[in-house]
Design a protein around this motif. Structure first.
Motif, PDB file in Angstrom:
ATOM      1  N   LYS A 105       0.843  -1.195   0.000  1.00  0.00           N
ATOM      2  CA  LYS A 105       0.000   0.000   0.000  1.00  0.00           C
ATOM      3  C   LYS A 105       0.889   1.261   0.000  1.00  0.00           C
ATOM      4  O   LYS A 105       1.902   1.305   0.698  1.00  0.00           O
ATOM      5  CB  LYS A 105      -0.856  -0.097   1.276  1.00  0.00           C
ATOM      6  CG  LYS A 105      -1.759   1.052   1.563  1.00  0.00           C
ATOM      7  CD  LYS A 105      -2.638   0.721   2.765  1.00  0.00           C
ATOM      8  CE  LYS A 105      -1.959   1.202   4.032  1.00  0.00           C
ATOM      9  NZ  LYS A 105      -2.546   0.832   5.273  1.00  0.00           N
ATOM     10  N   VAL A 106       0.490   2.260  -0.793  1.00  0.00           N
ATOM     11  CA  VAL A 106       1.246   3.520  -0.850  1.00  0.00           C
ATOM     12  C   VAL A 106       1.078   4.248   0.486  1.00  0.00           C
ATOM     13  O   VAL A 106      -0.043   4.516   0.921  1.00  0.00           O
ATOM     14  CB  VAL A 106       0.744   4.424  -2.004  1.00  0.00           C
ATOM     15  CG1 VAL A 106       1.479   5.751  -2.018  1.00  0.00           C
ATOM     16  CG2 VAL A 106       0.885   3.715  -3.346  1.00  0.00           C
ATOM     17  N   GLN A 107       2.195   4.549   1.125  1.00  0.00           N
ATOM     18  CA  GLN A 107       2.129   5.196   2.433  1.00  0.00           C
ATOM     19  C   GLN A 107       3.359   6.060   2.664  1.00  0.00           C
ATOM     20  O   GLN A 107       4.462   5.687   2.264  1.00  0.00           O
ATOM     21  CB  GLN A 107       2.073   4.097   3.503  1.00  0.00           C
ATOM     22  CG  GLN A 107       1.208   4.456   4.701  1.00  0.00           C
ATOM     23  CD  GLN A 107       1.240   3.341   5.735  1.00  0.00           C
ATOM     24  OE1 GLN A 107       1.196   2.162   5.399  1.00  0.00           O
ATOM     25  NE2 GLN A 107       1.338   3.715   6.993  1.00  0.00           N
ATOM     26  N   ALA A 108       3.155   7.206   3.309  1.00  0.00           N
ATOM     27  CA  ALA A 108       4.283   8.083   3.628  1.00  0.00           C
ATOM     28  C   ALA A 108       4.566   8.053   5.127  1.00  0.00           C
ATOM     29  O   ALA A 108       3.654   7.876   5.928  1.00  0.00           O
ATOM     30  CB  ALA A 108       3.967   9.507   3.198  1.00  0.00           C
ATOM     31  N   LYS A 109       5.834   8.203   5.467  1.00  0.00           N
ATOM     32  CA  LYS A 109       6.218   8.288   6.876  1.00  0.00           C
ATOM     33  C   LYS A 109       7.200   9.444   6.998  1.00  0.00           C
ATOM     34  O   LYS A 109       8.146   9.531   6.204  1.00  0.00           O
ATOM     35  CB  LYS A 109       6.896   6.970   7.272  1.00  0.00           C
ATOM     36  CG  LYS A 109       7.120   6.804   8.751  1.00  0.00           C
ATOM     37  CD  LYS A 109       7.710   5.424   9.003  1.00  0.00           C
ATOM     38  CE  LYS A 109       8.736   5.455  10.094  1.00  0.00           C
ATOM     39  NZ  LYS A 109       9.603   4.273  10.074  1.00  0.00           N
ATOM     40  N   LYS A 110       6.963  10.328   7.935  1.00  0.00           N
ATOM     41  CA  LYS A 110       7.798  11.529   8.033  1.00  0.00           C
ATOM     42  C   LYS A 110       9.293  11.212   8.028  1.00  0.00           C
ATOM     43  O   LYS A 110       9.773  10.395   8.817  1.00  0.00           O
ATOM     44  CB  LYS A 110       7.453  12.336   9.286  1.00  0.00           C
ATOM     45  CG  LYS A 110       8.175  13.681   9.285  1.00  0.00           C
ATOM     46  CD  LYS A 110       7.884  14.506  10.500  1.00  0.00           C
ATOM     47  CE  LYS A 110       8.686  15.808  10.417  1.00  0.00           C
ATOM     48  NZ  LYS A 110       8.585  16.608  11.624  1.00  0.00           N
ATOM     49  N   CYS A 111       9.995  11.878   7.129  1.00  0.00           N
ATOM     50  CA  CYS A 111      11.447  11.732   7.039  1.00  0.00           C
ATOM     51  C   CYS A 111      12.058  12.887   7.828  1.00  0.00           C
ATOM     52  O   CYS A 111      12.051  14.036   7.380  1.00  0.00           O
ATOM     53  CB  CYS A 111      11.882  11.766   5.581  1.00  0.00           C
ATOM     54  SG  CYS A 111      13.653  11.882   5.371  1.00  0.00           S
ATOM     55  N   GLU A 112      12.579  12.592   8.997  1.00  0.00           N
ATOM     56  CA  GLU A 112      13.137  13.633   9.868  1.00  0.00           C
ATOM     57  C   GLU A 112      14.325  14.324   9.216  1.00  0.00           C
ATOM     58  O   GLU A 112      14.509  15.535   9.377  1.00  0.00           O
ATOM     59  CB  GLU A 112      13.565  13.034  11.216  1.00  0.00           C
ATOM     60  CG  GLU A 112      12.431  12.415  12.043  1.00  0.00           C
ATOM     61  CD  GLU A 112      11.418  13.436  12.557  1.00  0.00           C
ATOM     62  OE1 GLU A 112      11.678  14.647  12.464  1.00  0.00           O
ATOM     63  OE2 GLU A 112      10.343  13.006  13.040  1.00  0.00           O
ATOM     64  N   ALA A 113      15.119  13.552   8.487  1.00  0.00           N
ATOM     65  CA  ALA A 113      16.306  14.137   7.846  1.00  0.00           C
ATOM     66  C   ALA A 113      15.895  15.158   6.796  1.00  0.00           C
ATOM     67  O   ALA A 113      16.442  16.272   6.747  1.00  0.00           O
ATOM     68  CB  ALA A 113      17.152  13.039   7.217  1.00  0.00           C
ATOM     69  N   MET A 114      14.917  14.816   5.957  1.00  0.00           N
ATOM     70  CA  MET A 114      14.504  15.756   4.912  1.00  0.00           C
ATOM     71  C   MET A 114      13.837  16.987   5.525  1.00  0.00           C
ATOM     72  O   MET A 114      14.047  18.106   5.059  1.00  0.00           O
ATOM     73  CB  MET A 114      13.575  15.068   3.903  1.00  0.00           C
ATOM     74  CG  MET A 114      13.293  15.899   2.679  1.00  0.00           C
ATOM     75  SD  MET A 114      14.798  16.428   1.800  1.00  0.00           S
ATOM     76  CE  MET A 114      15.300  14.901   1.020  1.00  0.00           C
ATOM     77  N   ALA A 115      13.049  16.760   6.576  1.00  0.00           N
ATOM     78  CA  ALA A 115      12.423  17.904   7.260  1.00  0.00           C
ATOM     79  C   ALA A 115      13.518  18.858   7.739  1.00  0.00           C
ATOM     80  O   ALA A 115      13.400  20.078   7.605  1.00  0.00           O
ATOM     81  CB  ALA A 115      11.576  17.413   8.421  1.00  0.00           C
TER      82      ALA A 115
END
Ligand SMILES: [Fe+2]
Length: 205
Positions: free
Chosen positions: A92-102
């Motif tokens: 399933k397509v799902q996003a999870k916060k990327c702390e590094a990119m933030a």
């Protein structure tokens, strides 16, 4: 009182020590880890589709604006490509916060605030954008390696396509920086010295 502080110390050493207690949904194998990292890069790419327009608005060099516009378009396609990767591996397509990119996006904003508009800010934007590119190159490189080991050949092909785009974007930014922007930005240092000198001379007169 002393007993209590010791108790706190004991707890702290358990959670801050070498071994981190895994969450209940922690990855149990390479496939789980692969899917987790895919969710991370999916979040990162989507965040970039919002962050790059801010860089474009702040850039002045035409060459840099064009490169960033092209990369924004590529990033939008990369978002779709990550969705395709989820599809080909049956997840399933799902996003999870990327702390590094933030953090990298936040740093890009800080760099823009800390530079005068013009070539100096352009040089800063390139530096921030290249940090982003290097994070993505590392992420896609790992994702490719994981997919290869897992025998997910369709995913490898898709991920490799993005990895090469990121490498190209990075080289393009280096080229722009080194051929013109960095040199022009260095000239600004001279201008500032001249200005200070004039100010001192005027004062003396
Ligand atoms: Fe990307």
């Amino acid at each position: 009182m002393k007993k209590n502080s010791n108790a706190v110390k004991g707890t702290a050493s358990k959670s801050n020590g070498k071994t981190i207690k895994a969450k209940p949904d922690a990855a149990k194998g390479l496939r789980d880890l692969f899917v987790d990292e895919l969710k991370d890069i999916y979040w990162a790419e989507k965040a970039l589709t919002k962050a790059i327009p801010k860089m474009i608005k702040n850039a002045t060099s035409e060459e840099l604006v064009t490169a960033l516009e092209e990369h924004l378009e590529a990033t939008q396609q990369q978002v779709t490509r990550v969705e395709e990767v989820f599809e080909v591996i049956g997840e399933k397509v799902q996003a999870k916060k990327c702390e590094a990119m933030a953090g990298l996006i936040k740093e890009a904003e800080e760099i823009m605030e800390s530079t005068e508009e013009g070539v100096v800010r352009d040089a800063g934007i390139i530096s921030a954008a290249q940090k982003v590119e290097h994070y993505e190159i590392a992420s896609y490189g790992t994702l490719c390696a994981f997919a290869k080991t897992l025998g997910e050949d369709d995913a490898v092909a898709l991920l490799l396509e993005t990895l090469n785009e990121e490498k190209d974007a990075d080289s393009k930014l280096s080229e722009i920086a080194e051929s013109s922007i960095n040199i022009e930005a260095a000239d600004k240092d001279g201008e500032e010295e001249e200005e200070t000198e004039t100010m001192v001379n005027t004062k003396r007169k």
